[in-house]
Every structure is written in C-alpha cells, then in structure tokens.
Write an enzyme that holds these catalytic residues in place. Structure first.
Site, mmCIF file in Angstrom:
data_model
loop_
_atom_site.group_PDB
_atom_site.id
_atom_site.type_symbol
_atom_site.label_atom_id
_atom_site.label_comp_id
_atom_site.label_asym_id
_atom_site.label_seq_id
_atom_site.Cartn_x
_atom_site.Cartn_y
_atom_site.Cartn_z
ATOM 1 N N CYS A 31 88.182 40.911 -45.372
ATOM 2 C CA CYS A 31 89.039 41.753 -46.223
ATOM 3 C C CYS A 31 90.513 41.465 -45.976
ATOM 4 O O CYS A 31 90.911 41.094 -44.878
ATOM 5 C CB CYS A 31 88.789 43.219 -45.908
ATOM 6 S SG CYS A 31 87.112 43.686 -46.239
ATOM 7 N N TYR A 170 75.529 37.398 -51.172
ATOM 8 C CA TYR A 170 75.865 38.178 -49.966
ATOM 9 C C TYR A 170 74.978 39.409 -49.881
ATOM 10 O O TYR A 170 74.908 40.194 -50.820
ATOM 11 C CB TYR A 170 77.336 38.571 -50.078
ATOM 12 C CG TYR A 170 77.888 39.572 -49.095
ATOM 13 C CD1 TYR A 170 77.460 39.617 -47.769
ATOM 14 C CD2 TYR A 170 78.896 40.454 -49.479
ATOM 15 C CE1 TYR A 170 78.010 40.510 -46.873
ATOM 16 C CE2 TYR A 170 79.459 41.353 -48.589
ATOM 17 C CZ TYR A 170 78.999 41.389 -47.290
ATOM 18 O OH TYR A 170 79.557 42.281 -46.413
ATOM 19 N N HIS A 173 75.511 43.616 -44.090
ATOM 20 C CA HIS A 173 76.276 44.867 -44.051
ATOM 21 C C HIS A 173 75.624 45.952 -44.923
ATOM 22 O O HIS A 173 76.313 46.764 -45.545
ATOM 23 C CB HIS A 173 77.737 44.630 -44.460
ATOM 24 C CG HIS A 173 78.415 43.622 -43.577
ATOM 25 N ND1 HIS A 173 78.510 42.298 -43.900
ATOM 26 C CD2 HIS A 173 79.000 43.759 -42.378
ATOM 27 C CE1 HIS A 173 79.131 41.645 -42.930
ATOM 28 N NE2 HIS A 173 79.432 42.502 -41.997
ATOM 29 N N ASP A 267 79.888 44.517 -36.426
ATOM 30 C CA ASP A 267 80.688 43.435 -36.982
ATOM 31 C C ASP A 267 82.164 43.777 -36.776
ATOM 32 O O ASP A 267 82.525 44.945 -36.698
ATOM 33 C CB ASP A 267 80.373 43.290 -38.470
ATOM 34 C CG ASP A 267 80.649 41.891 -38.945
ATOM 35 O OD1 ASP A 267 80.699 40.979 -38.103
ATOM 36 O OD2 ASP A 267 80.825 41.707 -40.153
ATOM 37 N N CYS A 363 98.892 41.735 -39.043
ATOM 38 C CA CYS A 363 98.245 41.355 -37.784
ATOM 39 C C CYS A 363 99.209 41.616 -36.634
ATOM 40 O O CYS A 363 100.402 41.356 -36.748
ATOM 41 C CB CYS A 363 97.858 39.877 -37.841
ATOM 42 S SG CYS A 363 97.363 39.180 -36.254
HETATM 43 FE FE1 SF4 Z 1 93.311 41.577 -36.240
HETATM 44 FE FE2 SF4 Z 1 95.456 40.295 -35.445
HETATM 45 FE FE3 SF4 Z 1 94.481 42.317 -33.958
HETATM 46 FE FE4 SF4 Z 1 93.206 39.990 -34.105
HETATM 47 S S1 SF4 Z 1 95.239 40.337 -33.245
HETATM 48 S S2 SF4 Z 1 92.291 41.997 -34.313
HETATM 49 S S3 SF4 Z 1 93.594 39.363 -36.205
HETATM 50 S S4 SF4 Z 1 95.362 42.454 -36.003
#
Ligand code: SF4
Ligand code: ADP
Length: 692
Positions: A31, A170, A173, A267, A363
């Site tokens: 996602c 798919y 899940h 997951d 992230c």
């Molecule tokens: Fe997600 Fe980045 Fe955390 Fe890894 S480091 S779990 S990719 S936010």
C-alpha cells in the site's frame, strides 16, 4: 568496492512464465495511499525502486470492480480504461529502468467496505466483516461467481494493455478467493462450498480464466497464505494442497501467512515482535508443493541472510515491501558491494500507518519516500546548493538534526557543524531504542553515523551545550535549532486541556519518561501508575520496563484501548497481549484528576471517581517543544545580524513534537530547500487533482 561472491546468487535472472526477472529482488505489492488517485506519484515512487535495481515492482492491491471498492482506504483500481491509463505511467517508469511491472488484482469480498460505490459487499456466505459489524454482505449467486471471474479477466486484459508484465490473482489476507477456500468463511452447500474440492473451485477457475486470457503475454502470479493461522480456516495442509492443484497454471507463487485482522495478522510484522525472515517457518514450506519460483517477504535487509535463504532452495526471490521503501536502492548497493550504505528498514510500520488510510505514504528512515514526484526528491542524489559557500551550525543531533546536517553536507555546504550537549548522536533515540522491542530502531542512528563519517564537510561536536550567545558567537552563517522536546511533568495534556493536580517538576513520586530512561530515576516503592494520554509506544514501553524490574504497574489511559496508535502500526494487538501477560493492569477510558504520594485519583468515562493506590507515577501525558533557544535567537534579529548569522531555522520536535518520521522529514525538507527564498516556509509541492 565490489560485492562478495557469496552474494552473486542474488543477481541471477529468474524466469517466470513468459517474462524474465533480471535478479532475485522483488518488490511485492504494498500500500501507498497513491492508487490511481495520484498516478504520477505512483509512477515516480515505483520507478525509483526500478532505478534502484529491483527486478520487479508491483502496485498495491488493485480493485477489479466497483463491488470491491474499499474507500476510504486507498487501493489501486482497474475498473476501466481511465484507470489503465493512470497505471500505464507506472509500467512505463518501471520499464524505463529495466524492471518488470506487476499488478495485484484484488477482490475483497466481505472486506470491501464499498463506502464510495454504496453497493452491498458480496461474499460466499453471509458473515459480517470483523472490521465493520454494521455491514453484512450479500451471498454470491452462481451468476455472481461467474461475473466476478469475468471481471477479473477484464481487469487482467486491461493490465496487459497498460503494460503490466505480472498479473496477480490475489487471494491471501483472507480476501475473496480465501473466503471461498476457508470453511470458516464459506458455509455454502452448492458446488462452491463444503469439500476442499468445492471450496477451491472459485479460485482455480479464476486463475484458469485469467491464464487463458493473458497467460501468453504476462506471468501469472498468485498470492496465497500458506496458512491463514488460527481462526481463518485454511491450515497449512490445505494451503499446500491448493498450491499443488493450481500449480500448472501459475508462474510465480507469492507466499504469505496469516489473515487480515486480529491476532493472526502477521504480515508486515513490526520489528517489536518479528525478526528478519519471520515468515519462513510457514511460507518456506510452499516448496513442498511447487517447483515454480516462490517469493516470500520477511523484512530482509541482510544480504547474507538473503543468499542463505535462496541457497537453501525454499525460496527463489527475495520479496520486500518495507525494505524497498526504506531503501529503493538496496539491490544496487548490494550489487556494488556498498553494504554499509544500505538504509535498513527499522520495522516501525510508520509507512503503513501513513499509507492505507487515504494518507500519503511516508517512511521514518527514508524521508524521500513518496516525495519523488511531488517534491522531486531522489534518495541518492542531492543538488549542490546555490548558497553552498555558506557554513551551517545545527544544534541538536536527534533525528531532525542528524538528517538536516547530512543533507546540508551532501548539498555541498562549505562546512556543517552538528553540535550536541550529549556525548553522542541520536537525541531521543538514545533512550527510545532501549525500550523493550525497539532496539532495531537504532538503525536510524547507525545509517546516519556511517553517512556522517563519509562527509568531510560535516563534523559532529559532542558535549557542547549552546545558548543564544553561544550560537551567535559560533561563527556560522546559518543556524538551525533541533533541540527536540521533553515530556511535561505537570501532566498538561490535550484531553482535559489542563495540568493534573498534584503533578509537577521536582517531585520524587512524579517522573517523566526521560527521568526514568535517561537519568535512571525510579518512583519510590514498588507500585507505579503510568498515565498515558499519548497512546503510542512510550507509555506502554515504560510500563513494560518497570514491570520487568518487578514493580506492580497500572496503566491508565484516556483512550478506549491501551496504546491505541499502535493499531495503526500493527503492533497494538500483540502489545496489549504482552502487557496483559506480564501482569500490567489497565484502566481504559479514564482520566487522572489528582496525584499524591499514595496514589492517583481518577474518573471513568462517565465521571465516576475511582482511585489507584500507588507509590509513584510516570507521566506520559504530552510532550512540549524545547524551543527556548530558537525563540531567544529569532526574537533578537539585531544581535543575529551583528554576529553575521543570516538565517535561523527550527526543525523537528522543537517546532512541534510528532512522529520520528516527521522530525526526520522536517530536517530533510529544510536542507533540501536551504537555498530557497525563505527556507523556513516549505515550497509548494505538486498536487494531483482533477482539472476543472
Ligand atoms: Fe516502514 Fe520505513 Fe519504518 Fe521500514 S523504516 S517500517 S519502511 S516507515
Ligand atoms: P528531534 O526529535 O527533534 O530530532 P531530539 O529530542 O531527539 O529532537 O534531540 C534533541 C537533541 O538536542 C538532544 O540530543 C539534546 O541533547 C540536544 N540539545 C538540546 N538543547 C541543546 C542545546 N542548547 N545545545 C546543544 N544540544 C542541545
């Protein structure tokens, strides 16, 4: 530097049906919050991974019809030609960089919440979703079954025409195909229910029809849970038997474990509970049922482990979602032997918490994730700043300060000094990573330490606490304040919008998380109450630390669930179970009304008073920005001008305490725009919206 020969195996090509993967690095569907709503963002995001060396990049789950609309969650869609045009941007980007493009065609069955289309969800039997008890699905007729299979074929044809190389049927899940396969979800008495033969019929027919339609042009992939685990009804033996039966029609098996919800949700396992390769125990068993290529995930970032897994023969492809978000260039770095440059995923799942709920993926490790298109950021390339002749001083080496200093140095600034009162880099991470289960978050520091050592124009100055005069006298042209935040001792919070009576600084029986974790203080006596009005990792973590030391711990939270934000990072269910098993008491939907050395007075959700007898409190109410230094500097522009400092900025938690991901993003953003007309104001980013 070149890679070690033992990693060569990772760079062998792999044939999947009519297509060839250039190596064994495979970005499995995941996602993003982009779907077809943000087609350019989608294309640039996946294209960056293709540039970084992944052999295949896939969409997120991709809805095949309006009956499987999951608004407000954002999936991709292939309902019509317009959707196909949107996703074509992605396949073109993937191909431009030599990767294959995959599409994860999806039908959610009873899990499709259909809040946009307003159609009733459909399912093999009439069982409500465990997420949404107010909607009960319509039972699929024989005609519905055939129609959905035909919709799958139509979406597969659109996929092929949009340039996709890999087409999924798919089913993991616990989505529609697994709902048919599972005797728990499937209570039918016709030829699609009952025996294993009957329960597997829907999915087998769908695979066959899709293969007949596009199998000559595209690789056919099936994503399946080898075992849906307790409560969802498809155990390993049946999972493997399904693989055997479908195997002649399938070119690639994408094997997961577990179900969509609750305790079985394994997951995207967070590092708090799951180690690298954690799915192999189940997914690795798929080899018993097929000789076709198998891809599995497991937060793989260590090339030794990857090579070992492939060499062991149970797996052909290293699947990755999060490691590819955290470092789109992971394959290239391994290929070129740049091992210590890999930006390893920390398994925090902030990406997940930011993507699926219609938000924009971000992230913690990689501030550029999701910003490739709209801000034009490349994770490995940094333009030389137009004001590169300047010098910069960054005060505070926490997440924001470290990131900002590194990006400034990469942009070629003459000299960047990163100063901290502490003896080492890391800021709050130094103690956060000592909370139970969060050790892997230390990779945020590890990656940046290596980067800093490589940048000759960046210097870390430890053990120096600067005040405003010190900053002005330091001699830098640009001053950036990244002094972070601290937990309030008085219990001031946004729930009651007031301090808690009896709390405050300097009390032996009221401590903050920093006092516990950094100063090593402990509340007197053996009974502690943790007051948690934040609901993320800190309150639960401190409770666990104190419980492990043998104290009696009660956790009081204003929310209906302990650590409720952890549900968004897929940690909540297991975390609450762990606290329960450790014997931490929980008071939910309650607020503290007063604290004294013998206990906490509280009120439940209806205002009824109760008391928790304890010897001390840890106050996890709210953080406050440590913004005094920035205010002192910004409030005296004349003194700054006299000292020759031409810019002052604040970044990270000293602006507003938020997620670590946001602090890092903030530091990165400022450094990327340090040569803009006013770096303290973010430049506008490209938005994708319908043109009127
Ligand atoms: Fe997600 Fe980045 Fe955390 Fe890894 S480091 S779990 S990719 S936010
Ligand atoms: P963020 O999450 O915003 O990056 P942190 O709280 O993790 O912030 O880090 C802030 C860092 O700033 C800490 O390491 C702290 O020691 C340092 N710091 C705070 N005030 C000063 C100061 N006046 N001089 C030098 N370092 C400071």
């Amino acid at each position: 530097m070149s890679r070690l020969p033992r990693h060569d195996i990772l760079f062998e090509p792999v044939q999947i049906g009519p297509k060839t993967l250039r190596n064994r690095f495979y970005q499995v569907p995941h996602c993003t919050g982009f779907g077809v709503e943000k087609p350019w963002t989608q294309a640039a995001f996946r294209g960056m991974k293709a540039e970084g060396g992944w052999a295949a990049v896939c969409t997120e789950y991709c809805s095949i019809s309006a009956e499987t609309d999951e608004s407000p969650y954002v999936s991709a869609r292939l309902w019509d030609e317009e959707d196909a045009r949107a996703l074509r941007l992605m396949t073109e980007e993937a191909h431009r960089h030599g990767a294959l493009a995959g599409v994860e065609l999806w039908h959610g069955g009873l899990y499709a919440e259909t809040r946009e289309s307003r159609l009733p969800p459909i399912a093999p039997s009439q069982l409500s979703s465990d997420f949404d008890g107010i909607t009960v699905p319509r039972v699929m007729t024989a005609a519905d079954i055939r129609r959905v299979q035909e919709e799958w074929v139509a979406a597969a044809l659109r996929s092929r025409d949009a340039g996709f190389d890999i087409v999924y049927v798919y089913g993991s899940h616990t989505y529609l195909p697994t709902q048919f396969l599972s005797p728990v979800y499937n209570r039918r008495t016709d030829r699609y229910g009952g025996s294993f033969e009957n329960r597997s019929r829907f999915w087998l027919e769908a695979i066959e029809l899709v293969r007949d339609a596009v199998g000559g042009d595209c690789a056919i992939a099936v994503r399946i849970a080898a075992d849906t685990l307790e409560g969802s009804g498809v155990e390993l033996a049946e999972g493997l038997e399904f693989i055997r039966r479908a195997d002649p029609m399938v070119d690639l098996w994408d094997v997961t474990i577990g179900a969509l919800s609750g305790w079985q949700r394994v997951d995207s396992g967070p590092s708090r509970f799951f180690e690298q390769g954690y799915q192999l125990e189940w997914s690795g068993q798929a080899r018993r049922a097929t000789a076709k290529p198998i891809v599995v995930v497991g937060r793989f970032t260590d090339p030794d482990r990857m090579a070992e897994v492939v060499r062991g023969g149970t797996v052909d492809l290293i699947g990755a979602a999060r490691p590819s978000i955290s470092d789109p260039f992971l394959p290239r770095k391994i290929e070129e032997g740049r091992y210590d440059e890999v930006r390893e995923c920390i398994g925090c799942n902030a990406c997940y918490s930011r993507s699926i709920w219609g938000r924009h993926l971000g992230c913690t490790q990689n501030a550029t994730a999701g910003e490739e298109h709209r801000r034009g950021w490349h994770p490995e390339r940094f333009d030389r700043a137009e004001n590169a002749e300047k010098t910069a001083l960054v005060v505070g080496a926490g997440p924001a300060g470290m990131e900002c200093a590194i990006v400034l140095a990469k942009r070629g600034l003459e000299l960047v000094h990163l100063v901290d009162a502490d003896g080492d880099i890391g800021g709050c991470l130094q103690w956060v990573t000592r909370l139970p289960g969060l050790g892997e978050w230390g990779r945020l520091i590890d990656y940046r330490r290596v980067q800093m050592e490589r940048l000759p124009n960046l210097q870390f100055v430890p053990g120096m606490r600067l005040d405003a005069a010190g900053v002005r006298e330091y001699g830098a042209d640009i001053a950036i304040v990244a002094t972070g935040a601290r937990w309030n001792a008085d219990g001031m919070n946004g729930i009651t919008r007031a301090p808690i009576a009896g709390a405050g600084e300097g009390l032996a029986h009221v401590l903050t998380p920093e006092q516990v974790m950094v100063e090593g203080l402990r509340p007197p006596g053996s009974r502690v109450c943790v007051i948690d009005y934040e609901g993320y990792f800190t309150g639960a973590g401190i409770a666990e630390v104190l419980r492990a030391e043998g104290r009696e711990v009660e956790l009081l939270t204003c929310f209906d669930l302990v650590a409720h934000y952890c549900d968004q990072t897929l940690e909540g269910v297991r975390l609450r179970r762990r606290l329960h098993d450790l014997g931490v008491g929980a008071h939910r939907a309650a607020t503290a009304t007063g604290i004294d050395p013998q206990g906490v007075d509280a009120a439940d959700e209806f205002g009824r008073p109760f008391r928790i007898d304890c010897d001390g409190v840890v106050m996890v109410a709210q953080r406050g920005s440590d913004d005094a230094l920035h205010r002192a500097l910004a409030d005296d522009p004349d003194a700054l001008a006299a000292a020759g400092v031409d810019q002052v900025h604040a970044i990270g938690d000293c602006v507003a305490p938020r997620l670590i991901a946001d602090a890092i993003f903030d530091g990165h953003r400022l450094a990327r725009e340090i040569d803009s007309p006013d770096p303290s104001r973010p430049l506008p980013y490209l938005r994708e919206r319908p043109l009127v």
